[in-house]
Scaffold this motif. Structure first.
Motif, mmCIF file in Angstrom:
data_model
loop_
_atom_site.group_PDB
_atom_site.id
_atom_site.type_symbol
_atom_site.label_atom_id
_atom_site.label_comp_id
_atom_site.label_asym_id
_atom_site.label_seq_id
_atom_site.Cartn_x
_atom_site.Cartn_y
_atom_site.Cartn_z
ATOM 1 N N ALA A 13 0.867 -1.633 0.533
ATOM 2 C CA ALA A 13 0.235 -0.155 0.077
ATOM 3 C C ALA A 13 0.969 1.375 -0.456
ATOM 4 O O ALA A 13 1.975 0.982 0.908
ATOM 5 C CB ALA A 13 -0.882 -0.055 0.933
ATOM 6 N N PHE A 48 -4.239 0.176 8.148
ATOM 7 C CA PHE A 48 -2.821 -0.877 6.619
ATOM 8 C C PHE A 48 -2.228 -1.918 7.391
ATOM 9 O O PHE A 48 -2.170 -3.010 7.147
ATOM 10 C CB PHE A 48 -2.515 -0.358 5.698
ATOM 11 N N HIS A 51 -4.558 -4.725 8.657
ATOM 12 C CA HIS A 51 -4.381 -5.657 8.731
ATOM 13 C C HIS A 51 -3.727 -6.763 7.345
ATOM 14 O O HIS A 51 -2.423 -6.432 7.427
ATOM 15 C CB HIS A 51 -5.082 -5.384 6.545
ATOM 16 N N VAL A 54 -1.720 -7.428 3.945
ATOM 17 C CA VAL A 54 -1.136 -6.257 3.215
ATOM 18 C C VAL A 54 0.777 -6.292 4.312
ATOM 19 O O VAL A 54 0.683 -6.310 4.977
ATOM 20 C CB VAL A 54 -1.529 -4.691 4.248
ATOM 21 N N LEU A 57 4.234 -1.406 3.787
ATOM 22 C CA LEU A 57 2.967 0.003 3.676
ATOM 23 C C LEU A 57 4.865 1.131 3.085
ATOM 24 O O LEU A 57 5.124 1.596 4.724
ATOM 25 C CB LEU A 57 2.842 0.419 4.597
ATOM 26 N N HIS A 113 -3.789 5.024 -0.893
ATOM 27 C CA HIS A 113 -4.436 5.767 0.136
ATOM 28 C C HIS A 113 -4.340 7.141 0.013
ATOM 29 O O HIS A 113 -2.976 7.601 0.459
ATOM 30 C CB HIS A 113 -4.881 5.063 1.369
ATOM 31 N N THR A 122 -11.552 -1.895 7.925
ATOM 32 C CA THR A 122 -11.219 -3.519 7.387
ATOM 33 C C THR A 122 -12.071 -3.943 5.933
ATOM 34 O O THR A 122 -10.837 -4.403 5.321
ATOM 35 C CB THR A 122 -11.289 -4.167 8.567
ATOM 36 N N ILE A 125 -10.630 -2.441 2.231
ATOM 37 C CA ILE A 125 -9.580 -2.840 2.471
ATOM 38 C C ILE A 125 -9.811 -4.289 2.000
ATOM 39 O O ILE A 125 -9.654 -4.505 0.396
ATOM 40 C CB ILE A 125 -8.456 -3.121 3.280
ATOM 41 N N PRO A 172 -9.077 3.778 -0.754
ATOM 42 C CA PRO A 172 -7.638 3.485 -1.598
ATOM 43 C C PRO A 172 -8.553 2.762 -3.419
ATOM 44 O O PRO A 172 -9.174 1.693 -2.695
ATOM 45 C CB PRO A 172 -7.686 2.250 -0.514
#
Length: 408
Positions: A13, A48, A51, A54, A57, A113, A122, A125, A172
């Motif tokens: 992300a 993020f 999650h 992911v 980041l 995002h 969440t 995503i 996102p």
């Protein structure tokens, strides 16, 4: 742009946080302004990192913003959070810098995002990732509820659009990483640096951009009136008004029977046996449902979904927990935390823990950081120790508004 991925795609992300935020009316960039006691960027980063899908980041910040960035992410020690990138003069240039920072990670999917959208969920995503895997490029879209018209040159009202056909695009936005990188490279080579979102750039480069379900709560905070101090104080008072903090507990048991999997927390877990029950026998979701209903003081799962009713035969237990959480929201409250312990010798919960957390969070409509999942055995004692079935113990914490009739 039709490459397919095998199971287990790598997801990364990029959070765009490089703007000056001049429209927000203060010298401090809006992404570092506090909402609910923390910077908007902090909320976006947590979303993020909470999650499980992911894997990396990258945050793109403006020149001279490193000190503010460091303060905003000081509470995170997750190795998935890479060093920040420095953005450019336009959003497009900033995204390009964030994508370049992911080159060594070689992700399959990238989510882009805006830090100025601190209220995304969440579940959003999850939908973004699945949409990118399915369609290659996708953006969240929410129905337009306002009437939209063209402003005429003289300042009067012009043509009015049919809002039924309109959608407000959000982030996102999700794409196959290699394809989005290629689209950005082409735009740079052709001197195009005027795209305000990646979906438009991706479509210009020849990609098909699918729409998936956005969220009304996922607003972009941009102008000064959205940051009005009185408005924020009233929002804070609304939260403090939910000062009636309640807890509930739930317990459920199901015996093993014929089958090749069990449902645990909404996740299909392979096993030598199934679980017997009127619904899908998801012992975890049943216990959590009773915990939420207990905290709300609204009966139990059997009262709302009686096993004597054929409508619930083989039913997905996700709808039971979702209904209980809906009842909390309709009472003006919020689910603050859910905690689950699965009791049994097998199957092993550990390999599925994060998937279970993510699914419970999605069903309940909360961040994954508000869900705990644990497992234990009974040291070979009792029915669970004899591998005759599974049990689950759950607790729920909810916040409700104080009411005069409660006598508080």
């Amino acid at each position: 742009m039709d490459r397919q991925f095998e199971a287990g795609p790598r997801v990364a992300a990029v959070i765009c946080a490089a703007g000056a935020g001049s429209r927000a009316g203060r010298a401090e960039p809006k992404q570092f302004r506090e909402i609910g006691g923390e910077a908007m960027l902090t909320s976006a980063v947590r979303l993020f990192l909470d999650h499980p899908r992911v894997g990396h980041l990258n945050v793109v910040i403006g020149a001279g913003q490193r000190a503010r960035y460091d303060a905003a992410v000081a509470g995170f020690s997750d190795p998935r959070l890479g060093a920040p990138s420095i953005g450019g003069a336009t959003r497009q240039a900033s995204v390009r810098a964030g994508l370049a920072a992911l080159d060594a990670e070689a992700p399959d999917i990238v989510l882009v995002h805006d830090a100025a959208r601190p209220f995304a969920s969440t579940g959003l995503i999850d939908r973004a990732i699945e949409a990118a895997l399915r369609d290659g490029g996708a953006v969240p879209a929410a129905p337009v509820t306002d009437t939209i018209c063209v402003a005429a040159a003289d300042g009067s009202r012009g043509e009015t659009f049919d809002r039924a056909a309109l959608r407000a695009l959000q982030t996102p936005q999700a794409f196959r990483y290699a394809d989005l990188v290629a689209a950005h490279a082409r735009a740079e080579a052709e001197g195009r640096d005027d795209f305000t979102d990646d979906g438009a750039l991706y479509a210009w480069a020849g990609g098909r951009v699918a729409l998936f379900e956005g969220e009304a709560r996922n607003i972009k905070l941009t102008t000064q009136d959205q940051f009005d101090d009185d408005l924020l104080r009233r929002a804070g008072r609304a939260f403090l008004a939910q000062g009636d903090v309640r807890t509930g507990s739930g317990f459920d048991v199901h015996a093993f029977g014929p089958g090749d999997h069990v449902m645990l927390g909404g996740v299909r877990v392979p096993h030598a046996f199934g679980l017997m029950g009127h619904s899908d026998a998801d012992v975890a979701l049943h216990a959590l449902t009773d915990a939420v209903l207990g905290a709300l003081g609204d009966g139990d799962i059997g009262a709302h979904f009686p096993p004597s009713d054929a409508a619930w035969k083989g039913a997905d237990s996700a709808q039971f927990l979702a209904d209980a959480c809906r009842r909390v929201r309709e009472a003006g409250g919020a689910v603050a935390h859910l905690d689950l312990t699965v009791i049994g010798e097998s199957p092993k919960v550990g390999p599925h823990r994060e998937a279970i957390r993510a699914r419970i969070a999605e069903i309940a409509g909360v961040a994954i950081g508000r869900v705990g999942v644990k497992a234990t055995t009974t040291e070979s004692l009792g029915f669970a120790g004899r591998r005759e079935g599974l049990a689950a113990l759950a607790s729920a914490t909810i916040r409700l508004p104080f009411r005069d009739e409660d006598g508080l």
